[in-house]
Design a protein around this motif. Sequence first.
Motif, short mmCIF file in Angstrom:
data_model
loop_
_atom_site.label_atom_id
_atom_site.label_comp_id
_atom_site.label_asym_id
_atom_site.label_seq_id
_atom_site.Cartn_x
_atom_site.Cartn_y
_atom_site.Cartn_z
N ALA A 188 0.83 -1.21 0.00
CA ALA A 188 0.00 0.00 0.00
C ALA A 188 0.86 1.25 0.00
CB ALA A 188 -0.94 -0.01 1.20
N PHE A 189 1.98 1.22 0.70
CA PHE A 189 2.86 2.39 0.75
C PHE A 189 3.70 2.55 -0.51
CE2 PHE A 189 2.07 2.19 5.33
CZ PHE A 189 1.77 3.53 5.55
N SER A 190 3.75 1.51 -1.33
CA SER A 190 4.50 1.62 -2.58
C SER A 190 3.61 2.26 -3.64
CB SER A 190 4.95 0.24 -3.05
OG SER A 190 3.85 -0.46 -3.57
N SER A 191 4.18 2.55 -4.76
CA SER A 191 3.40 3.14 -5.86
C SER A 191 3.08 2.10 -6.92
CB SER A 191 4.17 4.30 -6.47
OG SER A 191 5.40 3.85 -6.97
N TYR A 192 3.23 0.84 -6.60
CA TYR A 192 3.07 -0.21 -7.60
C TYR A 192 1.66 -0.81 -7.64
CZ TYR A 192 8.11 -0.04 -7.84
OH TYR A 192 9.39 0.39 -7.99
N CYS A 193 0.79 -0.46 -6.76
CA CYS A 193 -0.53 -1.09 -6.70
C CYS A 193 -1.40 -0.60 -7.85
CB CYS A 193 -1.22 -0.79 -5.38
SG CYS A 193 -2.82 -1.59 -5.26
N PRO A 194 -1.88 -1.54 -8.69
CA PRO A 194 -2.71 -1.14 -9.83
C PRO A 194 -4.21 -1.06 -9.50
CG PRO A 194 -2.20 -3.45 -9.99
CD PRO A 194 -1.49 -2.93 -8.75
N ASP A 195 -4.60 -1.29 -8.25
CA ASP A 195 -6.01 -1.26 -7.83
C ASP A 195 -6.88 -2.24 -8.62
OD1 ASP A 195 -5.48 0.71 -5.95
OD2 ASP A 195 -5.93 2.34 -7.35
N CYS A 196 -6.38 -3.44 -8.85
CA CYS A 196 -7.13 -4.43 -9.65
C CYS A 196 -8.02 -5.32 -8.80
CB CYS A 196 -6.16 -5.28 -10.46
SG CYS A 196 -5.07 -6.31 -9.45
N SER A 197 -7.89 -5.30 -7.51
CA SER A 197 -8.68 -6.09 -6.54
C SER A 197 -8.39 -7.58 -6.57
CB SER A 197 -10.18 -5.88 -6.74
OG SER A 197 -10.52 -4.55 -6.55
N ALA A 198 -7.40 -8.02 -7.30
CA ALA A 198 -7.08 -9.45 -7.33
C ALA A 198 -6.62 -9.93 -5.95
CB ALA A 198 -6.00 -9.73 -8.37
N CYS A 199 -5.88 -9.10 -5.26
CA CYS A 199 -5.38 -9.47 -3.94
C CYS A 199 -6.52 -9.60 -2.93
CB CYS A 199 -4.36 -8.44 -3.46
SG CYS A 199 -4.99 -6.75 -3.47
N GLU A 200 -7.47 -8.72 -3.04
CA GLU A 200 -8.59 -8.70 -2.11
C GLU A 200 -9.48 -9.93 -2.27
OE1 GLU A 200 -11.85 -5.46 -1.74
OE2 GLU A 200 -9.98 -4.62 -0.96
N LYS A 201 -9.59 -10.43 -3.48
CA LYS A 201 -10.45 -11.58 -3.76
C LYS A 201 -9.90 -12.87 -3.16
CE LYS A 201 -12.13 -9.54 -8.01
NZ LYS A 201 -11.96 -9.49 -9.46
N VAL A 202 -8.58 -12.99 -3.02
CA VAL A 202 -7.99 -14.23 -2.50
C VAL A 202 -7.65 -14.15 -1.02
CG1 VAL A 202 -7.05 -14.89 -4.74
CG2 VAL A 202 -5.64 -13.57 -3.15
N CYS A 203 -7.85 -13.05 -0.39
CA CYS A 203 -7.49 -12.89 1.01
C CYS A 203 -8.37 -13.76 1.90
CB CYS A 203 -7.59 -11.43 1.44
SG CYS A 203 -7.08 -11.16 3.15
N PRO A 204 -7.78 -14.68 2.66
CA PRO A 204 -8.58 -15.58 3.50
C PRO A 204 -9.20 -14.89 4.72
CG PRO A 204 -6.26 -16.00 3.86
CD PRO A 204 -6.35 -15.00 2.74
N THR A 205 -8.65 -13.76 5.12
CA THR A 205 -9.19 -13.07 6.30
C THR A 205 -10.01 -11.85 5.94
OG1 THR A 205 -7.14 -11.83 6.57
CG2 THR A 205 -7.34 -13.87 7.83
N GLY A 206 -10.17 -11.59 4.65
CA GLY A 206 -11.03 -10.49 4.21
C GLY A 206 -10.47 -9.11 4.47
N VAL A 207 -9.15 -8.98 4.43
CA VAL A 207 -8.54 -7.66 4.61
C VAL A 207 -8.91 -6.79 3.40
CG1 VAL A 207 -6.37 -6.40 4.83
CG2 VAL A 207 -6.64 -8.59 5.98
N PRO A 208 -9.47 -5.60 3.64
CA PRO A 208 -9.87 -4.73 2.52
C PRO A 208 -8.66 -3.99 1.94
CG PRO A 208 -10.41 -3.69 4.59
CD PRO A 208 -9.87 -5.05 4.92
#
Length: 123
Positions: free
Chosen positions: A90-110
């Motif tokens: 999140a602190f880097s500038s590399y996040c493309p905001d694609c939500s792929a990471c959010e979909k696989v998170c087992p604990t539902g971290v937004p």
Amino acid sequence: MKSTLKWLYAKINLAVAFLLHLFFKRWFRKRGLKEFLAFYSKDHVFALTGSERKDLSTFGNCVYCGLCVSECREANPRFYETFATPANIAFSSYCPDCSACEKVCPTGVPLNQIVGFVKRHAG
């Protein structure tokens, strides 16, 4: 006799503290949130909205499983070594905001909310 002296000593201390409070109250004004934030602005302290305060509790549910990093389309073989956690992503500038990471998170971290939070306040 000793208990009477202790009682008298306590009452005198209380009276002196009260008088000092009344005396110094005139010279020391009450400072509010605005002055506090201005004083600590160099340390990047900022006020949170009510919804941000509520969402902040879910930001810490990460169990560091690495699934978000493995799903990230920006990831390269050294990505996990470099960033390791969603907070660092999140602190880097590399996040493309694609939500792929959010979909696989087992604990539902937004994760998209975290990235948005950081982008709003990291300036």
